[in-house]
Design a protein around this motif. Structure first.
Motif, PDB file in Angstrom:
ATOM      1  N   MET A 141       0.782  -1.288   0.055  1.00 62.24           N
ATOM      2  CA  MET A 141       0.015  -0.095  -0.008  1.00 62.24           C
ATOM      3  C   MET A 141       1.127   1.182   0.165  1.00 62.24           C
ATOM      4  N   LEU A 142       2.292   1.091   0.411  1.00 64.04           N
ATOM      5  CA  LEU A 142       3.003   2.247   0.502  1.00 64.04           C
ATOM      6  C   LEU A 142       3.787   2.246  -0.811  1.00 64.04           C
ATOM      7  N   ALA A 143       3.518   1.346  -1.705  1.00 64.03           N
ATOM      8  CA  ALA A 143       4.325   1.026  -3.194  1.00 64.03           C
ATOM      9  C   ALA A 143       5.773   0.968  -2.606  1.00 64.03           C
ATOM     10  N   TYR A 144       6.825   1.417  -3.553  1.00 61.91           N
ATOM     11  CA  TYR A 144       8.112   1.047  -3.327  1.00 61.91           C
ATOM     12  C   TYR A 144       8.863   2.047  -4.017  1.00 61.91           C
ATOM     13  N   PRO A 145       9.156   3.114  -3.163  1.00 64.40           N
ATOM     14  CA  PRO A 145       9.618   4.553  -3.789  1.00 64.40           C
ATOM     15  C   PRO A 145      10.983   4.249  -4.572  1.00 64.40           C
ATOM     16  N   LYS A 146      11.745   3.125  -3.768  1.00 64.12           N
ATOM     17  CA  LYS A 146      13.215   2.832  -4.494  1.00 64.12           C
ATOM     18  C   LYS A 146      13.244   2.581  -5.973  1.00 64.12           C
ATOM     19  N   GLY A 147      12.160   2.154  -6.357  1.00 65.28           N
ATOM     20  CA  GLY A 147      11.815   1.865  -7.996  1.00 65.28           C
ATOM     21  C   GLY A 147      11.503   2.805  -8.559  1.00 65.28           C
ATOM     22  N   ALA A 148      10.740   3.746  -8.183  1.00 61.83           N
ATOM     23  CA  ALA A 148       9.770   4.783  -8.769  1.00 61.83           C
ATOM     24  C   ALA A 148      10.862   5.799  -9.408  1.00 61.83           C
ATOM     25  N   PRO A 149      10.139   6.485 -10.367  1.00 63.64           N
ATOM     26  CA  PRO A 149       8.743   6.381 -11.015  1.00 63.64           C
ATOM     27  C   PRO A 149       8.745   5.037 -11.762  1.00 63.64           C
ATOM     28  N   TYR A 150       7.372   4.782 -12.019  1.00 67.75           N
ATOM     29  CA  TYR A 150       7.266   3.436 -12.449  1.00 67.75           C
ATOM     30  C   TYR A 150       6.299   3.780 -13.839  1.00 67.75           C
ATOM     31  N   SER A 151       6.822   2.849 -14.948  1.00 63.00           N
ATOM     32  CA  SER A 151       5.763   3.105 -16.054  1.00 63.00           C
ATOM     33  C   SER A 151       4.613   2.343 -16.015  1.00 63.00           C
ATOM     34  N   GLY A 152       4.294   1.458 -14.991  1.00 65.11           N
ATOM     35  CA  GLY A 152       3.273   0.642 -14.652  1.00 65.11           C
ATOM     36  C   GLY A 152       3.134   0.074 -13.419  1.00 65.11           C
ATOM     37  N   ILE A 153       2.056   0.315 -12.793  1.00 63.05           N
ATOM     38  CA  ILE A 153       1.755  -0.446 -11.411  1.00 63.05           C
ATOM     39  C   ILE A 153       0.410  -1.045 -11.609  1.00 63.05           C
ATOM     40  N   ILE A 154       0.584  -2.617 -11.231  1.00 62.03           N
ATOM     41  CA  ILE A 154      -0.356  -3.532 -11.184  1.00 62.03           C
ATOM     42  C   ILE A 154      -0.622  -4.130  -9.954  1.00 62.03           C
ATOM     43  N   SER A 155      -1.903  -4.182  -9.535  1.00 56.64           N
ATOM     44  CA  SER A 155      -2.306  -4.657  -8.250  1.00 56.64           C
ATOM     45  C   SER A 155      -2.895  -6.068  -8.426  1.00 56.64           C
ATOM     46  N   ALA A 156      -2.529  -6.877  -7.622  1.00 55.06           N
ATOM     47  CA  ALA A 156      -3.203  -8.359  -7.639  1.00 55.06           C
ATOM     48  C   ALA A 156      -4.052  -8.438  -6.494  1.00 55.06           C
ATOM     49  N   ALA A 157      -4.460  -7.249  -5.699  1.00 57.29           N
ATOM     50  CA  ALA A 157      -5.313  -7.484  -4.657  1.00 57.29           C
ATOM     51  C   ALA A 157      -6.071  -6.286  -4.821  1.00 57.29           C
ATOM     52  N   GLY A 158      -7.468  -6.182  -4.231  1.00 58.47           N
ATOM     53  CA  GLY A 158      -8.343  -4.959  -4.486  1.00 58.47           C
ATOM     54  C   GLY A 158      -8.453  -4.293  -3.069  1.00 58.47           C
ATOM     55  N   GLY A 159      -8.583  -2.970  -3.138  1.00 53.10           N
ATOM     56  CA  GLY A 159      -8.893  -2.276  -1.889  1.00 53.10           C
ATOM     57  C   GLY A 159     -10.047  -1.340  -2.056  1.00 53.10           C
ATOM     58  N   ASP A 160     -10.469  -0.632  -1.077  1.00 52.82           N
ATOM     59  CA  ASP A 160     -11.584   0.215  -1.420  1.00 52.82           C
ATOM     60  C   ASP A 160     -11.454   1.616  -2.119  1.00 52.82           C
ATOM     61  N   ALA A 161     -10.011   1.991  -2.308  1.00 50.67           N
ATOM     62  CA  ALA A 161      -9.318   2.861  -3.035  1.00 50.67           C
ATOM     63  C   ALA A 161      -8.258   2.962  -3.416  1.00 50.67           C
ATOM     64  N   ILE A 162      -7.638   3.498  -4.456  1.00 52.82           N
ATOM     65  CA  ILE A 162      -6.378   3.396  -4.941  1.00 52.82           C
ATOM     66  C   ILE A 162      -5.369   4.389  -3.920  1.00 52.82           C
ATOM     67  N   PRO A 163      -4.484   3.632  -3.235  1.00 51.09           N
ATOM     68  CA  PRO A 163      -3.547   4.392  -2.278  1.00 51.09           C
ATOM     69  C   PRO A 163      -2.912   5.541  -2.815  1.00 51.09           C
ATOM     70  N   GLN A 164      -2.731   6.652  -2.132  1.00 50.87           N
ATOM     71  CA  GLN A 164      -2.141   7.682  -2.706  1.00 50.87           C
ATOM     72  C   GLN A 164      -0.636   7.694  -3.172  1.00 50.87           C
ATOM     73  N   ALA A 165       0.097   6.756  -2.384  1.00 49.12           N
ATOM     74  CA  ALA A 165       1.192   6.385  -2.790  1.00 49.12           C
ATOM     75  C   ALA A 165       1.610   5.702  -4.154  1.00 49.12           C
ATOM     76  N   TRP A 166       0.469   4.941  -4.672  1.00 49.55           N
ATOM     77  CA  TRP A 166       0.562   4.310  -6.065  1.00 49.55           C
ATOM     78  C   TRP A 166       0.696   5.467  -7.091  1.00 49.55           C
ATOM     79  N   LEU A 167      -0.246   6.328  -6.916  1.00 50.41           N
ATOM     80  CA  LEU A 167      -0.363   7.581  -7.689  1.00 50.41           C
ATOM     81  C   LEU A 167       0.630   8.425  -7.687  1.00 50.41           C
ATOM     82  N   ASP A 168       1.485   8.797  -6.402  1.00 49.42           N
ATOM     83  CA  ASP A 168       2.778   9.516  -6.254  1.00 49.42           C
ATOM     84  C   ASP A 168       3.920   8.806  -7.234  1.00 49.42           C
ATOM     85  N   GLN A 169       3.813   7.371  -7.207  1.00 51.75           N
ATOM     86  CA  GLN A 169       4.926   6.782  -7.651  1.00 51.75           C
ATOM     87  C   GLN A 169       5.063   6.276  -9.144  1.00 51.75           C
TER      88      GLN A 169
END
Ligand code: SAH
Length: 263
Positions: free
Chosen positions: A187-215
């Motif tokens: 949910m915190l994504a992984y800042p060391k690899g950012a920025p990403y050209s793609g992020i894909i989640s295999a688990a579903g939450g109630d909202a998209i975590p802000q960290a994903w958008l930021d990275q």
């Protein structure tokens, strides 16, 4: 038994794994579509024992194409990765059916069709390989292996230590040097690899975590199951553009829940 039943025999004798082999199923005709006639016809044997996994995978790839997966990069990747290596040996004979399968600790590996669909959405609009991609929910490592064929680097994060270790064991023999497994809270994504050209989640939450958008990098795409305003889980695609985030809500899906923290 030191090996999964049947499948690896031919491959280990030649010393060349399917990831190095030219995949049989993907042939392109001048119109850029799959040439079905160029694909071998194979009947599924009733059990996993003695199957030529390449032929069974070719059949799975033909089915994916028939179900509407068009991106040749994705079909090629699905044809290369041996899904049966990622499930318990008792389930290996179901590995190429369009079904989700248990991978332990209450989690599941998605159906091939869903894996292919999501990676196709991730690749949409990009030419050639994607750059760095982040996967949330490594699970057994199957999708990370498929992603490794369409992206230059794959960072995959898992919150359950048991599955993180299982994925490491499953992936080790494949020697995919562009896959980096991380144990942590995705949910915190992984800042060391950012920025990403793609992020894909295999688990579903109630909202998209802000960290994903930021990275997410500019032009990058995010594909994730998320609970929508209608109250059910659907695939959501978000693209980061100079005008802001563009969001599409697609078909309903059923993924395991996105949870915070590690265990
Ligand atoms: N891509 C996987 C599918 C695994 S199922 C595969 O090919 O096998 C989804 C996974 O997401 C589960 O293993 C679950 O533990 C994990 N998960 C859920 N919430 C998470 C989080 N916050 N961070 C990392 N992984 C998470």
């Amino acid at each position: 038994m030191s090996q999964r039943p049947g499948f690896p025999v031919k491959l280990s004798q030649t010393g060349a794994g399917p990831l190095q082999r030219k995949p049989g199923p993907v042939a392109v005709n001048p119109a850029g579509t799959l040439a079905a006639s160029a694909m071998p016809r194979v009947a599924l044997a009733p059990s996993g024992l003695g199957l030529d996994s390449g032929a069974v995978r070719a059949r799975m790839v033909r089915q994916l194409a028939a179900q509407g997966v068009k991106d040749l990069r994705v079909l090629d990747a699905m044809g290369r990765v041996e899904r049966h290596r990622f499930v318990e040996s008792a389930l290996a004979n179901q590995a190429y059916e369009d079904t989700s399968l248990p991978i332990g600790l209450g989690q599941t590996i998605s159906k091939p069709n869903v894996v292919a669909r999501m990676i196709e959405l991730l690749c949409q609009g990009a030419t050639g390989k994607l750059g760095r991609v982040l996967e949330i929910g490594t699970g057994c490592g199957y999708q990370a292996a498929v992603l490794s064929q369409v992206a230059t680097e794959v960072y995959s994060i898992e919150r359950l230590r048991g599955l993180h270790e299982k994925a490491r064991d499953n992936l080790r023999p494949l020697r995919l040097h562009n896959v980096h497994l991380i144990f942590g809270d995705g949910m915190l994504a992984y800042p060391k690899g950012a920025p990403y050209s793609g992020i894909i989640s295999a688990a579903g939450g109630d909202a998209i975590p802000q960290a994903w958008l930021d990275q997410l990098g500019m032009g990058g795409r995010l594909v994730a199951p998320t609970v929508t305003q209608a109250g059910h889980q659907a695939l959501v695609v978000i693209q980061k553009t100079p005008r802001g985030f563009e969001r599409q809500v697609l078909e309903a899906v059923h993924f395991v829940p996105l949870k915070s923290g590690v265990a």
